[in-house]
Design a protein around this motif. Structure first.
Motif, short mmCIF file in Angstrom:
data_model
loop_
_atom_site.label_atom_id
_atom_site.label_comp_id
_atom_site.label_asym_id
_atom_site.label_seq_id
_atom_site.Cartn_x
_atom_site.Cartn_y
_atom_site.Cartn_z
N GLY A 222 0.79 -1.22 0.00
CA GLY A 222 0.00 0.00 0.00
C GLY A 222 0.82 1.27 0.00
O GLY A 222 0.29 2.35 0.27
N ILE A 223 2.11 1.18 -0.29
CA ILE A 223 2.99 2.34 -0.34
C ILE A 223 3.17 2.78 -1.79
O ILE A 223 3.51 1.96 -2.65
N ASP A 224 2.96 4.06 -2.05
CA ASP A 224 3.16 4.63 -3.37
C ASP A 224 4.59 5.18 -3.43
O ASP A 224 4.89 6.22 -2.82
N PRO A 225 5.52 4.51 -4.15
CA PRO A 225 6.92 4.99 -4.17
C PRO A 225 7.09 6.30 -4.92
O PRO A 225 8.15 6.91 -4.86
N GLY A 226 6.04 6.76 -5.60
CA GLY A 226 6.10 8.06 -6.24
C GLY A 226 5.87 9.21 -5.28
O GLY A 226 6.06 10.37 -5.65
N ARG A 227 5.45 8.91 -4.06
CA ARG A 227 5.26 9.91 -3.02
C ARG A 227 6.25 9.66 -1.89
O ARG A 227 6.70 8.52 -1.70
N PRO A 228 6.62 10.70 -1.12
CA PRO A 228 7.60 10.49 -0.05
C PRO A 228 7.17 9.42 0.96
O PRO A 228 6.01 9.37 1.36
N TYR A 229 8.12 8.60 1.32
CA TYR A 229 7.88 7.63 2.39
C TYR A 229 9.12 7.55 3.26
O TYR A 229 10.23 7.87 2.84
N MET A 230 8.93 7.13 4.51
CA MET A 230 10.03 6.92 5.43
C MET A 230 10.03 5.48 5.90
O MET A 230 8.98 4.82 5.92
N VAL A 231 11.19 4.99 6.24
CA VAL A 231 11.34 3.62 6.73
C VAL A 231 11.60 3.68 8.23
O VAL A 231 12.40 4.49 8.70
N VAL A 232 10.93 2.81 8.97
CA VAL A 232 11.14 2.68 10.41
C VAL A 232 11.56 1.25 10.69
O VAL A 232 10.87 0.31 10.31
N HIS A 233 12.72 1.10 11.33
CA HIS A 233 13.26 -0.23 11.63
C HIS A 233 13.39 -0.35 13.15
O HIS A 233 14.39 0.09 13.72
N PRO A 234 12.41 -0.95 13.82
CA PRO A 234 12.40 -0.94 15.29
C PRO A 234 13.22 -2.04 15.95
O PRO A 234 13.32 -2.06 17.18
N GLY A 235 13.81 -2.93 15.18
CA GLY A 235 14.55 -4.03 15.78
C GLY A 235 16.04 -3.75 15.89
O GLY A 235 16.55 -2.75 15.39
N ALA A 236 16.74 -4.65 16.57
CA ALA A 236 18.20 -4.64 16.66
C ALA A 236 18.60 -5.99 17.22
O ALA A 236 17.88 -6.58 18.03
N SER A 237 19.77 -6.47 16.82
CA SER A 237 20.19 -7.79 17.28
C SER A 237 20.47 -7.82 18.77
O SER A 237 20.20 -8.83 19.43
N ALA A 238 20.99 -6.73 19.32
CA ALA A 238 21.33 -6.68 20.75
C ALA A 238 20.20 -6.03 21.54
O ALA A 238 19.76 -4.92 21.19
N PRO A 239 19.71 -6.66 22.61
CA PRO A 239 18.65 -6.04 23.42
C PRO A 239 19.02 -4.66 23.95
O PRO A 239 18.14 -3.80 24.09
N SER A 240 20.29 -4.42 24.22
CA SER A 240 20.69 -3.13 24.77
C SER A 240 20.53 -2.00 23.77
O SER A 240 20.58 -0.82 24.16
N ARG A 241 20.31 -2.31 22.50
CA ARG A 241 20.21 -1.28 21.47
C ARG A 241 18.79 -1.10 20.95
O ARG A 241 18.59 -0.50 19.89
N ARG A 242 17.78 -1.57 21.70
CA ARG A 242 16.39 -1.49 21.22
C ARG A 242 15.60 -0.42 21.96
O ARG A 242 15.47 -0.47 23.19
N TYR A 243 15.09 0.55 21.21
CA TYR A 243 14.16 1.54 21.74
C TYR A 243 12.80 0.85 21.88
O TYR A 243 12.40 0.08 21.01
N PRO A 244 12.05 1.10 22.96
CA PRO A 244 10.78 0.37 23.15
C PRO A 244 9.80 0.62 22.01
O PRO A 244 9.67 1.75 21.52
N PRO A 245 9.08 -0.42 21.57
CA PRO A 245 8.16 -0.26 20.44
C PRO A 245 7.06 0.76 20.70
O PRO A 245 6.65 1.48 19.78
N GLU A 246 6.59 0.86 21.95
CA GLU A 246 5.55 1.85 22.24
C GLU A 246 6.08 3.27 22.08
O GLU A 246 5.32 4.19 21.77
N ARG A 247 7.39 3.45 22.27
CA ARG A 247 7.98 4.78 22.08
C ARG A 247 8.20 5.08 20.59
O ARG A 247 8.09 6.23 20.17
N PHE A 248 8.52 4.06 19.81
CA PHE A 248 8.52 4.25 18.36
C PHE A 248 7.15 4.74 17.89
O PHE A 248 7.04 5.69 17.11
N ALA A 249 6.09 4.06 18.37
CA ALA A 249 4.74 4.43 17.96
C ALA A 249 4.41 5.84 18.40
O ALA A 249 3.82 6.63 17.65
#
Length: 404
Positions: A222-249
């Motif tokens: 459902g993403i139109d690449p002809g219009r601006p879009y941003m990518v959000v990557h909430p994961g990380a391999s190390a637990p110490s480097r993960r921002y909480p998902p509720e804070r991403f939201a």
């Protein structure tokens, strides 16, 4: 090496840009090292980088320096499975050998498998080997492998006296006497044997087939690449480097409020194991998802067309930086050496007394360097970079009108 960098700590609510880091590192000036006759004559080079995708990406400027020193060189990358996946996308690499070692994390390794790697190295008839490590890794097991394989020139940073295992030894000054970006560390290493480059950007070559498949995946989500879009990557391999998902939201909701009609489309990414994490962000912030659906090349193609990446400090940050895309990097203060390199960025964190623990799991259990980061600051930084991109140059299209 006895040069010591000068460190200036930034304010607690730190931000860094371009090739910055959570602290400002004044890098030592590279010493102009002429190539020895043996290194100048070396044509078959083995580059050893046995850790993760981001680490290999941060080594690409040093690989370019090796190539620039002698354009007819043949460079083979010895890498883990994650690192080897980059090989088709790295113009500096001619061949790849996938391997793991018992001195490195991840993967089961047997004596028979290590012996098979040794035989491949012997068959490669390499003139020289460069062993790339972060400061906490010991290069000597890899050096022993190269010595057994009969590779005459062997270069590495090393804290211990390697005696005959290294022909070219740089005593390792990190982190007690020097802090520098990982890219600079590896450039300094190859500079010791006369390999330099004027282009210190990271490398990643996006393939046309990956662009085409990514276009279809975006459209299906459902993403139109002809219009601006941003990518959000909430994961990380190390637990110490993960921002909480509720804070991403929360940050995405606040960004929407700040942006109004200028809010870009949002697409979430992650591997298949992070699907539940992605779903928890989507539960309270409108977004499409491509979690578990993209190959490495397709992820790069999606990032190439994005107006912005918002992510924890993990592999996609370095991938976006290699592609020159703006990054808001939620940077856990586990170490200062891996910030986005040479791309517009905001590096966000909360300063803490336990900074630079170099741990994959928070030893204090509070994750305060990330968990105290206000989503308002994340949203504001994202809006700043989106506005900066709109003022300077529009994001590159995923697919040109001609489809090339």
């Amino acid at each position: 090496m006895d040069r010591v960098s000068l460190l200036r700590r930034q304010p607690a609510r730190g931000q860094a840009a371009a090739d910055g880091a959570p602290l400002t590192v004044v890098p030592p000036l590279p010493e102009a090292a002429p190539a020895t006759a043996a290194w100048a004559a070396a044509r078959r080079i083995l580059a050893i980088r046995l850790d993760n995708l981001g680490d290999v990406l941060m080594t690409t400027p040093a690989l370019r320096a090796l190539r620039d020193a002698a354009p007819d060189r043949h460079i083979t990358l010895l890498a883990s499975g994650a690192g080897a996946a980059l090989a088709p996308h790295l113009p500096e690499v001619d061949a790849v050998i996938t391997a793991s070692g018992p001195w490195m994390p991840g993967g089961d390794i047997t004596p028979a498998a290590l012996q098979a790697t040794l035989e491949r190295l012997r068959a490669g008839a390499f003139d020289a080997a460069v062993i790339f490590t972060v400061y906490s890794q010991n290069p000597l097991p890899a050096a022993m492998l190269c010595w057994q394989a009969g590779i005459p020139l062997r270069l590495a940073h090393c804290r211990e006296n390697p005696y005959h295992l290294l022909s070219d030894w740089l005593p390792d000054p990190e982190p007690h006497a020097l802090l520098r970006h990982e890219v600079r560390r590896q450039l300094d290493l190859v500079g010791h044997v006369g390999a330099h480059t004027a282009d210190t950007r990271m490398s990643f070559r996006v393939l046309a087939a990956d662009r085409e498949r990514a276009l279809r995946e975006l459209a299906a989500a459902g993403i139109d690449p002809g219009r601006p879009y941003m990518v959000v990557h909430p994961g990380a391999s190390a637990p110490s480097r993960r921002y909480p998902p509720e804070r991403f939201a929360a940050a995405l909701r606040r960004l929407a409020a700040l942006s109004g009609a200028a809010m870009p489309q949002v697409v979430l990414t992650g591997d298949a194991s992070e699907a539940a994490l992605v779903d928890s962000v989507r539960a309270s912030a409108p977004a499409a998802t491509l979690a578990g659906q993209l190959s490495l090349g397709e992820l790069a193609a999606v990032l190439e067309g994005a107006a912005l990446l918002l992510a924890n400090n993990t592999g996609p940050v370095h991938l976006a930086a290699a592609l020159g895309r703006p990054v808001v990097d939620l940077y856990a203060l586990t170490n200062p050496q891996h910030a986005p390199w040479k791309t517009p960025s905001r590096v966000l964190y909360e300063d803490v007394p336990c900074r630079y623990c170099y741990r994959s799991v928070c030893p204090q259990g509070h994750h305060a360097c990330l968990h105290l980061l206000d989503p308002e600051r994340v949203a504001t930084a994202a809006r700043e970079l989106l506005d900066l991109g709109a003022e300077t140059a529009a994001p590159r299209p995923l697919i040109s009108p001609a489809g090339g």
